[in-house]
Design an enzyme around this catalytic site. Structure first.
Site, PDB file in Angstrom:
ATOM      1  N   ASP A 111       0.851  -1.175   0.000  1.00 58.19           N
ATOM      2  CA  ASP A 111       0.000   0.000   0.000  1.00 58.19           C
ATOM      3  C   ASP A 111       0.893   1.233   0.000  1.00 58.19           C
ATOM      4  OD1 ASP A 111      -2.907   0.821   0.180  1.00 58.19           O
ATOM      5  OD2 ASP A 111      -2.001   2.102   1.703  1.00 58.19           O
ATOM      6  N   GLN A 112       0.395   2.272  -0.633  1.00 54.31           N
ATOM      7  CA  GLN A 112       1.154   3.509  -0.703  1.00 54.31           C
ATOM      8  C   GLN A 112       0.212   4.683  -0.499  1.00 54.31           C
ATOM      9  OE1 GLN A 112       2.796   4.912  -4.574  1.00 54.31           O
ATOM     10  NE2 GLN A 112       4.743   4.756  -3.484  1.00 54.31           N
TER      11      GLN A 112
END
Length: 189
Positions: free
Chosen positions: A70-71
């Site tokens: 995830d970013q």
């Protein structure tokens, strides 16, 4: 018996990056509702780590090594997500121009029941830019599907005067230096 490597992501950017490690893998959509899991009480780093963990966990199983990621962009204590529209992309970039934000990239690997997490924090120093410059950039890259509304691997590099990072690939969504080290700690692929 060799294990199957699974990338718990439908992101074309993460898939392109993982191909650079020259290991066979399958990309699958994680079995979570990401929107329901977004807890506004969590700090940006904690949220990215939670989502990476849940994505990988959702596909774990015997004979699999699963990578979740995830970013997000952390700016002035809040999370800046994907713009989804050109107008919103311009507004996001206008709010960040001339300032520094953090790009938080979390990954989590499940190798059976073994959990291997990693988080990269990259400090992005954006130039002072005019609305015209930002609108020109948005028309070039159409970055509406990217956290923070820029594509560093394309023309987005021109928006910045300094980037502090241990792994440039983390900016694109998958820190390959750390990932390759973590995969060395897994059962053979």
């Amino acid at each position: 018996m060799k294990k199957q490597l699974i990338l718990a992501s439908t992101s074309k950017y993460r898939q392109e990056l993982l191909h650079r490690l020259a290991v066979p893998f399958t990309a699958l959509a994680p079995l979570i509702d990401e929107e329901k899991e977004k807890d506004p009480s969590l700090a940006p780093r904690a949220l990215a780590e939670k989502l990476a963990f849940l994505k990988a966990q959702s596909l774990k199983g015997p004979g699999k090594i699963v990578i979740g990621g995830d970013q997000l962009v952390s700016f002035e204590g809040r999370i800046i997500g994907k713009a989804h529209t050109t107008e919103r992309a311009v507004e996001q970039l206008l709010s960040m121009q001339g300032k520094t934000h953090e790009l938080v990239t979390a990954i989590c690997i499940f190798d059976g029941d073994k959990v291997l997490p990693y988080t990269d924090i990259t400090r992005m120093h954006m130039k002072k830019l005019s609305r015209e410059q930002i609108e020109r950039y948005v028309s070039l890259d159409n970055p509406i599907d990217c956290a923070g509304s820029y594509k560093i691997e394309k023309h987005g590099i021109m928006l910045f005067d300094k980037i502090e990072s241990e792994d440039f690939t983390a900016i694109q969504g998958l820190p390959l230096i750390a990932l390759s080290k973590l995969l060395e700690n897994c059962d053979p692929l």
